[in-house]
Write a protein that holds these residues in place. Structure first.
Motif, PDB file in Angstrom:
ATOM      1  N   MET A   1       0.840  -1.182   0.000  1.00  0.00           N
ATOM      2  CA  MET A   1       0.000   0.000   0.000  1.00  0.00           C
ATOM      3  C   MET A   1       0.883   1.243   0.000  1.00  0.00           C
ATOM      4  O   MET A   1       1.757   1.400   0.837  1.00  0.00           O
ATOM      5  CB  MET A   1      -0.909  -0.037   1.233  1.00  0.00           C
ATOM      6  N   ASN A   2       0.657   2.114  -0.960  1.00  0.00           N
ATOM      7  CA  ASN A   2       1.370   3.386  -1.039  1.00  0.00           C
ATOM      8  C   ASN A   2       0.705   4.368  -0.077  1.00  0.00           C
ATOM      9  O   ASN A   2      -0.448   4.743  -0.270  1.00  0.00           O
ATOM     10  CB  ASN A   2       1.326   3.916  -2.475  1.00  0.00           C
ATOM     11  N   ILE A   3       1.429   4.790   0.957  1.00  0.00           N
ATOM     12  CA  ILE A   3       0.824   5.667   1.960  1.00  0.00           C
ATOM     13  C   ILE A   3       0.442   7.031   1.400  1.00  0.00           C
ATOM     14  O   ILE A   3      -0.401   7.710   1.964  1.00  0.00           O
ATOM     15  CB  ILE A   3       1.729   5.835   3.190  1.00  0.00           C
ATOM     16  N   LEU A   4       1.046   7.428   0.290  1.00  0.00           N
ATOM     17  CA  LEU A   4       0.688   8.717  -0.305  1.00  0.00           C
ATOM     18  C   LEU A   4      -0.703   8.681  -0.928  1.00  0.00           C
ATOM     19  O   LEU A   4      -1.309   9.719  -1.161  1.00  0.00           O
ATOM     20  CB  LEU A   4       1.732   9.141  -1.335  1.00  0.00           C
ATOM     21  N   GLU A   5      -1.215   7.483  -1.189  1.00  0.00           N
ATOM     22  CA  GLU A   5      -2.555   7.336  -1.754  1.00  0.00           C
ATOM     23  C   GLU A   5      -3.605   7.093  -0.685  1.00  0.00           C
ATOM     24  O   GLU A   5      -4.794   7.087  -0.969  1.00  0.00           O
ATOM     25  CB  GLU A   5      -2.564   6.173  -2.754  1.00  0.00           C
ATOM     26  N   CYS A   6      -3.168   6.887   0.545  1.00  0.00           N
ATOM     27  CA  CYS A   6      -4.072   6.601   1.651  1.00  0.00           C
ATOM     28  C   CYS A   6      -4.621   7.908   2.212  1.00  0.00           C
ATOM     29  O   CYS A   6      -3.888   8.878   2.389  1.00  0.00           O
ATOM     30  CB  CYS A   6      -3.322   5.833   2.739  1.00  0.00           C
ATOM     31  N   SER A   7      -5.916   7.923   2.475  1.00  0.00           N
ATOM     32  CA  SER A   7      -6.553   9.086   3.080  1.00  0.00           C
ATOM     33  C   SER A   7      -7.240   8.619   4.359  1.00  0.00           C
ATOM     34  O   SER A   7      -8.055   7.705   4.331  1.00  0.00           O
ATOM     35  CB  SER A   7      -7.579   9.684   2.109  1.00  0.00           C
ATOM     36  N   LEU A   8      -6.871   9.233   5.480  1.00  0.00           N
ATOM     37  CA  LEU A   8      -7.430   8.832   6.769  1.00  0.00           C
ATOM     38  C   LEU A   8      -8.491   9.824   7.234  1.00  0.00           C
ATOM     39  O   LEU A   8      -8.512  10.977   6.818  1.00  0.00           O
ATOM     40  CB  LEU A   8      -6.319   8.740   7.816  1.00  0.00           C
ATOM     41  N   LYS A   9      -9.348   9.363   8.122  1.00  0.00           N
ATOM     42  CA  LYS A   9     -10.397  10.195   8.697  1.00  0.00           C
ATOM     43  C   LYS A   9      -9.857  10.969   9.895  1.00  0.00           C
ATOM     44  O   LYS A   9      -8.841  10.602  10.486  1.00  0.00           O
ATOM     45  CB  LYS A   9     -11.574   9.320   9.114  1.00  0.00           C
ATOM     46  N   THR A  10     -10.576  12.003  10.284  1.00  0.00           N
ATOM     47  CA  THR A  10     -10.151  12.857  11.388  1.00  0.00           C
ATOM     48  C   THR A  10      -9.944  12.065  12.672  1.00  0.00           C
ATOM     49  O   THR A  10      -8.986  12.297  13.401  1.00  0.00           O
ATOM     50  CB  THR A  10     -11.159  14.002  11.609  1.00  0.00           C
ATOM     51  N   GLU A  11     -10.818  11.129  12.961  1.00  0.00           N
ATOM     52  CA  GLU A  11     -10.682  10.307  14.166  1.00  0.00           C
ATOM     53  C   GLU A  11      -9.346   9.559  14.172  1.00  0.00           C
ATOM     54  O   GLU A  11      -8.665   9.483  15.196  1.00  0.00           O
ATOM     55  CB  GLU A  11     -11.831   9.312  14.232  1.00  0.00           C
ATOM     56  N   GLN A  12      -8.944   9.039  13.020  1.00  0.00           N
ATOM     57  CA  GLN A  12      -7.684   8.302  12.920  1.00  0.00           C
ATOM     58  C   GLN A  12      -6.476   9.218  13.098  1.00  0.00           C
ATOM     59  O   GLN A  12      -5.530   8.876  13.803  1.00  0.00           O
ATOM     60  CB  GLN A  12      -7.593   7.591  11.566  1.00  0.00           C
ATOM     61  N   VAL A  13      -6.509  10.390  12.458  1.00  0.00           N
ATOM     62  CA  VAL A  13      -5.351  11.282  12.565  1.00  0.00           C
ATOM     63  C   VAL A  13      -5.248  11.899  13.949  1.00  0.00           C
ATOM     64  O   VAL A  13      -4.145  12.162  14.430  1.00  0.00           O
ATOM     65  CB  VAL A  13      -5.325  12.363  11.452  1.00  0.00           C
ATOM     66  N   ALA A  14      -6.381  12.109  14.607  1.00  0.00           N
ATOM     67  CA  ALA A  14      -6.348  12.602  15.986  1.00  0.00           C
ATOM     68  C   ALA A  14      -5.629  11.584  16.868  1.00  0.00           C
ATOM     69  O   ALA A  14      -4.785  11.946  17.693  1.00  0.00           O
ATOM     70  CB  ALA A  14      -7.767  12.857  16.493  1.00  0.00           C
ATOM     71  N   THR A 136       4.927   4.563   8.909  1.00  0.00           N
ATOM     72  CA  THR A 136       4.742   3.212   9.434  1.00  0.00           C
ATOM     73  C   THR A 136       3.333   3.029   9.997  1.00  0.00           C
ATOM     74  O   THR A 136       2.669   2.021   9.719  1.00  0.00           O
ATOM     75  CB  THR A 136       5.777   2.928  10.549  1.00  0.00           C
ATOM     76  N   LYS A 137       2.853   3.996  10.746  1.00  0.00           N
ATOM     77  CA  LYS A 137       1.530   3.886  11.369  1.00  0.00           C
ATOM     78  C   LYS A 137       0.408   3.970  10.337  1.00  0.00           C
ATOM     79  O   LYS A 137      -0.598   3.288  10.465  1.00  0.00           O
ATOM     80  CB  LYS A 137       1.385   4.938  12.454  1.00  0.00           C
ATOM     81  N   ILE A 138       0.581   4.792   9.305  1.00  0.00           N
ATOM     82  CA  ILE A 138      -0.453   4.887   8.269  1.00  0.00           C
ATOM     83  C   ILE A 138      -0.533   3.576   7.490  1.00  0.00           C
ATOM     84  O   ILE A 138      -1.628   3.107   7.184  1.00  0.00           O
ATOM     85  CB  ILE A 138      -0.167   6.069   7.313  1.00  0.00           C
ATOM     86  N   ARG A 139       0.615   2.998   7.187  1.00  0.00           N
ATOM     87  CA  ARG A 139       0.602   1.696   6.491  1.00  0.00           C
ATOM     88  C   ARG A 139      -0.210   0.682   7.275  1.00  0.00           C
ATOM     89  O   ARG A 139      -1.010  -0.062   6.716  1.00  0.00           O
ATOM     90  CB  ARG A 139       2.016   1.197   6.272  1.00  0.00           C
ATOM     91  N   ALA A 140       0.009   0.639   8.578  1.00  0.00           N
ATOM     92  CA  ALA A 140      -0.705  -0.312   9.423  1.00  0.00           C
ATOM     93  C   ALA A 140      -2.206  -0.026   9.438  1.00  0.00           C
ATOM     94  O   ALA A 140      -3.028  -0.934   9.342  1.00  0.00           O
ATOM     95  CB  ALA A 140      -0.147  -0.288  10.846  1.00  0.00           C
ATOM     96  N   MET A 141      -2.579   1.253   9.520  1.00  0.00           N
ATOM     97  CA  MET A 141      -4.005   1.611   9.535  1.00  0.00           C
ATOM     98  C   MET A 141      -4.684   1.324   8.210  1.00  0.00           C
ATOM     99  O   MET A 141      -5.817   0.872   8.166  1.00  0.00           O
ATOM    100  CB  MET A 141      -4.184   3.090   9.901  1.00  0.00           C
ATOM    101  N   CYS A 142      -3.992   1.607   7.115  1.00  0.00           N
ATOM    102  CA  CYS A 142      -4.576   1.411   5.788  1.00  0.00           C
ATOM    103  C   CYS A 142      -4.671  -0.075   5.427  1.00  0.00           C
ATOM    104  O   CYS A 142      -5.537  -0.468   4.660  1.00  0.00           O
ATOM    105  CB  CYS A 142      -3.774   2.166   4.732  1.00  0.00           C
ATOM    106  N   ALA A 143      -3.782  -0.869   5.985  1.00  0.00           N
ATOM    107  CA  ALA A 143      -3.810  -2.303   5.697  1.00  0.00           C
ATOM    108  C   ALA A 143      -4.923  -3.008   6.466  1.00  0.00           C
ATOM    109  O   ALA A 143      -5.356  -4.090   6.088  1.00  0.00           O
ATOM    110  CB  ALA A 143      -2.445  -2.924   6.044  1.00  0.00           C
ATOM    111  N   ALA A 144      -5.376  -2.368   7.552  1.00  0.00           N
ATOM    112  CA  ALA A 144      -6.412  -2.999   8.399  1.00  0.00           C
ATOM    113  C   ALA A 144      -7.786  -2.922   7.787  1.00  0.00           C
ATOM    114  O   ALA A 144      -8.137  -2.204   6.964  1.00  0.00           O
ATOM    115  CB  ALA A 144      -6.418  -2.329   9.764  1.00  0.00           C
TER     116      ALA A 144
END
Length: 144
Positions: A1-14, A136-144
């Protein structure tokens, strides 16, 4: 997963930044930080990209280090005036007794707020370290 293509929600980034969701929403509403995909009205979600999350985490670390939002705003404005297109995307910051320094080189510190030097209570933020940890953390969140 390319983390630059991943978009997280506000709850996740908080959670990544270690702040409450309301804090992130406040920072957005006051213009301190802008997500790459702002909400487009009631019921739509905010999208946070990699660089947005790095900025958010750095602001959180500055706040946790005792730097006021007012000083953070002034610092971001001045760095922009000095030609730093994305001051929270690269470079190094140093906080000493509530003052913010931009580390231009190992021998040259610029006091962003007042041009003074201080010698105690140093907070050094390695922006590269924050970026790597965020990646590292975004990769883990996006893979879940």
């Amino acid at each position: 997963m390319n983390i630059l293509e991943c978009s997280l929600k506000t709850e996740q980034v908080a959670r990544l930044a270690g702040v409450r969701m309301g804090t992130v929403q406040y920072w957005v509403s006051t213009g301190l930080i802008t997500p790459h995909k702002p909400p487009q009205g009631s019921g739509t979600s905010t999208g946070w990209a990699f660089l947005d999350i790095i900025r958010l985490r750095i602001i959180s670390r500055l706040r946790n280090g005792g730097i006021s939002l007012q000083k953070i705003r002034i610092a971001l404005k001045r760095l922009g005036e000095w030609g730093e297109a994305d001051p929270l995307g690269s470079g190094r910051l140093l906080a000493i007794n509530g003052e913010l320094f931009w580390i231009e080189s190992e021998e040259h510190l610029v006091n962003i707020l007042q041009g003074q030097r201080a010698l105690s209570k140093v907070l050094l933020i390695d922006l590269q370290e924050v970026a790597e940890d965020t990646r590292t953390k975004i990769r883990a969140m996006c893979a879940a």
